[in-house]
Design an enzyme around this catalytic site. Structure first.
Site, PDB file in Angstrom:
ATOM      1  N   SER A  59      18.310 123.491  93.073  1.00 58.32           N
ATOM      2  CA  SER A  59      17.145 122.610  93.095  1.00 58.32           C
ATOM      3  C   SER A  59      16.356 122.731  94.392  1.00 58.32           C
ATOM      4  O   SER A  59      16.886 123.104  95.445  1.00 58.32           O
ATOM      5  CB  SER A  59      17.579 121.154  92.895  1.00 58.32           C
ATOM      6  OG  SER A  59      18.071 120.935  91.598  1.00 58.32           O
ATOM      7  N   GLN A  60      15.075 122.392  94.298  1.00 55.95           N
ATOM      8  CA  GLN A  60      14.194 122.293  95.458  1.00 55.95           C
ATOM      9  C   GLN A  60      14.797 121.312  96.472  1.00 55.95           C
ATOM     10  O   GLN A  60      15.284 120.245  96.099  1.00 55.95           O
ATOM     11  CB  GLN A  60      12.841 121.785  94.958  1.00 55.95           C
ATOM     12  CG  GLN A  60      11.821 121.501  96.024  1.00 55.95           C
ATOM     13  CD  GLN A  60      10.632 120.735  95.451  1.00 55.95           C
ATOM     14  OE1 GLN A  60      10.724 120.122  94.391  1.00 55.95           O
ATOM     15  NE2 GLN A  60       9.530 120.766  96.168  1.00 55.95           N
TER      16      GLN A  60
END
Length: 208
Positions: A59-60
């Protein structure tokens, strides 16, 4: 002393509204480049999601920080993560609480994550190959549950594994997804919508 790239990311996260310094310190302490393929190491500290194989992503950093912040963790929190993936979110949690339980349906990803966590001397994590929709009933109840893939609706099993006052944070939806926070109050579940997001789907039942 953190590197210039790490400091730039932390400054960006603060500008995006991340306020919990414990969460930011955990992100600074975990070398994100250790959780991506060599081809993506130069992008590891960019504020973007990256592929990790098997149709999954890491994930970011903003989303990792946001979801972790929403859990309102204390060092004593009992935490379940659904979707171990690369192990990056797991490592962030392991820096913040005494023990993390994490479930992953793809065996190869589970093995890789365990190796990475061991190499970083993070031994306060238990991982399990299983269906994330079902949580980890044998280790319940949990003070906090985080889901790193999106089911079309909130899994009932995860809500029932929350302790009193516990918090569940997860993306929900198919074409349109929203980050939700669920808080257990007695027999009730209070659900708040946080923001629009985009995650890979949480696959039900099918182990790989």
């Amino acid at each position: 002393m953190v590197s210039r790239r790490v400091q730039a990311l932390l400054d960006q996260l603060r500008a995006q509204g991340i306020q919990d310094e414990q969460v930011l310190n955990a992100l600074a302490a975990v070398p994100r480049e250790k959780f991506v393929d060599e081809a993506f190491e130069q992008k590891a500290w960019d504020n973007i999601a990256l592929p990790i194989g098997q149709g999954q992503t890491i994930s970011q950093p903003y989303m990792v920080a946001r979801m972790t912040e929403l859990l309102e963790l204390t060092p004593q929190s009992r935490v379940l993560e659904t979707g171990t993936g690369s192990g990056y979110q797991t490592a962030i949690l392991a820096h913040l609480v005494q023990h993390v339980c994490s479930v992953e349906r793809i065996k190869g990803l589970q093995w890789q994550a365990r190796r990475r966590l061991k190499n970083l001397d993070l031994h306060n994590v238990s991982t399990r190959h299983g269906d994330g929709w079902q949580g980890w009933q044998a280790r319940a109840p949990f003070d906090a549950i985080i889901v790193t893939a999106a089911p079309p609706e909130i899994p009932t099993a995860l809500m029932t594994q929350l302790d009193e006052g516990g918090i569940l944070v997860l993306p929900v939806g198919e074409e349109h997804q929203y980050l939700k926070r669920v808080r257990r109050r007695g027999g009730e579940f209070i659900i708040d919508t946080v923001e629009a997001v985009r995650f890979v789907p949480l696959v039900k039942g099918e182990l790989a």
